[in-house]
Design a protein around this motif. Structure first.
Motif, PDB file in Angstrom:
ATOM      1  N   ASP A 140       0.648  -1.123   0.238  1.00  0.00           N
ATOM      2  CA  ASP A 140      -0.242  -0.169   0.163  1.00  0.00           C
ATOM      3  C   ASP A 140       1.091   1.055   0.131  1.00  0.00           C
ATOM      4  O   ASP A 140       2.211   1.463   0.466  1.00  0.00           O
ATOM      5  CB  ASP A 140      -1.355  -0.194   1.168  1.00  0.00           C
ATOM      6  CG  ASP A 140      -2.277   0.532   1.071  1.00  0.00           C
ATOM      7  OD1 ASP A 140      -2.153   1.739   0.118  1.00  0.00           O
ATOM      8  OD2 ASP A 140      -3.288   0.687   2.129  1.00  0.00           O
ATOM      9  N   SER A 141       0.170   2.157   0.086  1.00  0.00           N
ATOM     10  CA  SER A 141       1.199   3.429  -0.096  1.00  0.00           C
ATOM     11  C   SER A 141       0.350   5.160   0.519  1.00  0.00           C
ATOM     12  O   SER A 141      -0.574   4.957   1.258  1.00  0.00           O
ATOM     13  CB  SER A 141       2.094   4.262  -1.896  1.00  0.00           C
ATOM     14  OG  SER A 141       0.544   4.069  -2.167  1.00  0.00           O
ATOM     15  N   GLY A 142       1.069   5.918   0.892  1.00  0.00           N
ATOM     16  CA  GLY A 142       0.079   6.799   1.531  1.00  0.00           C
ATOM     17  C   GLY A 142       0.677   7.775   2.772  1.00  0.00           C
ATOM     18  O   GLY A 142       1.647   6.975   3.195  1.00  0.00           O
ATOM     19  N   THR A 143      -0.204   7.803   3.514  1.00  0.00           N
ATOM     20  CA  THR A 143       0.232   8.673   5.285  1.00  0.00           C
ATOM     21  C   THR A 143      -1.158   8.675   5.741  1.00  0.00           C
ATOM     22  O   THR A 143      -2.443   8.795   5.159  1.00  0.00           O
ATOM     23  CB  THR A 143       1.113   9.814   5.116  1.00  0.00           C
ATOM     24  OG1 THR A 143       0.160  10.562   4.940  1.00  0.00           O
ATOM     25  CG2 THR A 143       2.241  10.128   4.945  1.00  0.00           C
ATOM     26  N   VAL A 144      -0.851   8.292   7.373  1.00  0.00           N
ATOM     27  CA  VAL A 144      -2.379   8.479   7.638  1.00  0.00           C
ATOM     28  C   VAL A 144      -1.546   9.574   9.156  1.00  0.00           C
ATOM     29  O   VAL A 144      -0.655   8.823   9.249  1.00  0.00           O
ATOM     30  CB  VAL A 144      -2.533   6.781   8.965  1.00  0.00           C
ATOM     31  CG1 VAL A 144      -3.399   7.044   9.140  1.00  0.00           C
ATOM     32  CG2 VAL A 144      -3.029   6.086   7.742  1.00  0.00           C
ATOM     33  N   THR A 145      -2.609  10.186   9.150  1.00  0.00           N
ATOM     34  CA  THR A 145      -2.334  11.159  10.348  1.00  0.00           C
ATOM     35  C   THR A 145      -2.617  10.712  11.430  1.00  0.00           C
ATOM     36  O   THR A 145      -4.020  10.468  11.598  1.00  0.00           O
ATOM     37  CB  THR A 145      -3.183  12.033   9.866  1.00  0.00           C
ATOM     38  OG1 THR A 145      -2.236  13.323   8.709  1.00  0.00           O
ATOM     39  CG2 THR A 145      -2.781  13.822  11.687  1.00  0.00           C
TER      40      THR A 145
END
Length: 455
Positions: A315-320
């Motif tokens: 997967d990819s991206g960020t979680v705040t």
């Protein structure tokens, strides 16, 4: 009987002398002022103008009052924020010379009119009491001084002479056959006694931080790069099958480089834990105890952390993830424990997804716009957790959503605004924040290099 004779009689009776003041000339000297450390700004050069008033004549054993009047401070309130009434308090030092030597501590009340934007700093008079124990001429010369501003946070601006300062006043002390004692104070070298003191608070920022362990207990064993829960993986904990819902992560070391007005760096252990909730995961991010020192005395609820957890692997991206504000008041210079940060990760792809610590953001809010301190990860960092995921609609790889992961920098799930160095506009925003902090601490100067801040 003349005023001088009356003053001497009262002085012999142990009464504080205020009659027959010395003729005070205005003293002007080049000054260097050090803004609060929280600002990250360089020293500023200015000019201070002072009048020192004291009795022209007195005798050994008398206790006299000395007054420091600041005609002009080496500062000016810039065009950003008004300073409230009775928030400014000066303290200073007078050098004693001639027939005696030592220093006299001066202190003023926290008393000032409202100081509008783009107007001179107005300081109340400072006073000190001097016990005379030796005959001869004693000279009084103004020296360094500190300006403390109490709201919205207590910070200090420290100013000191950058050239030889002229004598501000002279007292002719005659031999009166000894004198009585005075309240407070102690003897200084050369026969002078000073009383009073300077109380300052807040305003300092200590860079760096402690790196204590604060890890989690894991089940199932450990592997290189992470812990295993229900199965062995490389690079973190595995969210395997079998109905498992709790996935503890591995404690990993992270070095953060922070921008002003924060500390230069923070080193901490970070652990990312997950709890499966349907197709998504509730994340909890823990940092070590005492990861940084408080930049100033802060009230309850003023400091709040957040982090952009990086999603990798399948997967990819960020979680705040965001933490609650500090539950107790913080003391200046004392270690700070960041609260646990929470958020929700919705997978955007099926497979093994890794979760790693990312950019840390610290927000300080004192009623107005928050002061945002971005801290980027320095170097590489291991994944704290690995999960076996199943793609969910609107998940990380499919875009950003409330409570999910984002493929772009910024805030998600109620996070804080991103003011990092991704573009020039963000840097200008940070510069404005740093300038505002200076203003709040009273270290506001007309010659502050705003052009440099904009860069």
């Amino acid at each position: 009987m003349g005023a001088t004779g009356v003053a001497l009689i009262l002085g012999g009776a142990g009464i504080l002398l205020t009659a027959a003041p010395a003729l005070a000339a205005e003293v002007s000297y080049k000054t260097e002022c050090i803004p609060p450390a929280i600002s990250g700004l360089p020293p500023v050069q200015g000019t201070t103008k002072v009048q020192i008033t004291a009795p022209a004549e007195a005798k050994v054993g008398d206790e006299v009052e000395v007054v420091w009047k600041t005609v002009e401070a080496a500062s000016k309130n810039p065009d950003i924020l008004d300073l409230d009434k009775d928030t400014v308090k000066p303290t200073g030092v007078i050098k004693i010379g001639g027939a005696a030597s030592g220093t006299l501590t001066m202190e003023g009340p926290r008393q000032n009119p409202p100081i509008p934007k783009n107007s001179p700093m107005v300081l109340p008079d400072m006073k000190g009491k001097l016990k005379l124990e030796k005959a001869g001429e004693i000279t009084l010369t103004p020296d360094k001084y500190t300006i403390n501003v109490s709201k919205p946070m207590s910070t200090d601006t420290k100013c000191s002479p950058k050239e030889t300062v002229a004598v501000g006043a002279t007292i002719k002390v005659t031999d009166g056959g000894g004198g009585g004692s005075s309240s407070g104070g102690g003897s200084s070298s050369g026969g002078t006694t000073t009383s009073g003191g300077t109380t300052t608070s807040g305003g300092t920022t200590t860079s760096g931080g402690t790196t204590t362990s604060g890890g989690t207990t894991t089940s199932g064993g450990s592997t290189a790069g992470g812990t295993t829960a229900g199965g062995s993986t490389s690079g973190g904990s595995s969210g395997g099958s079998g109905g498992q819902t709790d996935f503890p992560g591995k404690e990993v070391s992270v070095a953060f480089a922070c921008q002003a007005p924060g500390p230069a760096s923070i080193n901490s252990k970070v652990t990312i834990n997950a709890k499966k909730n349907g197709g998504s995961y509730a994340l909890t991010v823990k940092t070590a105890k005492g990861v940084m020192n408080s930049p100033a005395a802060l009230p309850k609820g003023a400091l709040k952390p957040s982090m952009a957890v990086k999603i990798g692997g399948a997967d990819s991206g960020t979680v705040t993830v965001t933490g609650a504000p500090n539950p107790e008041p913080l003391e200046a210079g004392k270690p700070v424990d960041l609260t646990d940060m929470t958020g929700t990760y919705k997978p955007g792809a099926s497979g093994k997804a890794t979760l790693s610590p990312g950019k840390l953001t610290i927000s300080v809010s004192l009623g107005g716009s928050p002061i945002v301190i971005p801290c980027e990860v320095k170097g590489s960092v291991q994944a704290s957790l690995t999960l076996d995921t199943e793609k969910q609609a609107g998940g990380a790889a499919g875009g950003s959503g409330d409570g999910g992961a984002s493929t772009t920098s910024g805030s998600g799930g109620g996070g804080l605004a991103d003011t990092g160095a991704d573009d020039g506009g963000a840097l200008r925003a940070l510069a404005l924040v740093a300038g505002t902090v200076i203003l709040l601490g009273g270290a506001v100067f007309t010659f502050t290099p705003w052009a440099r801040l904009r860069r």
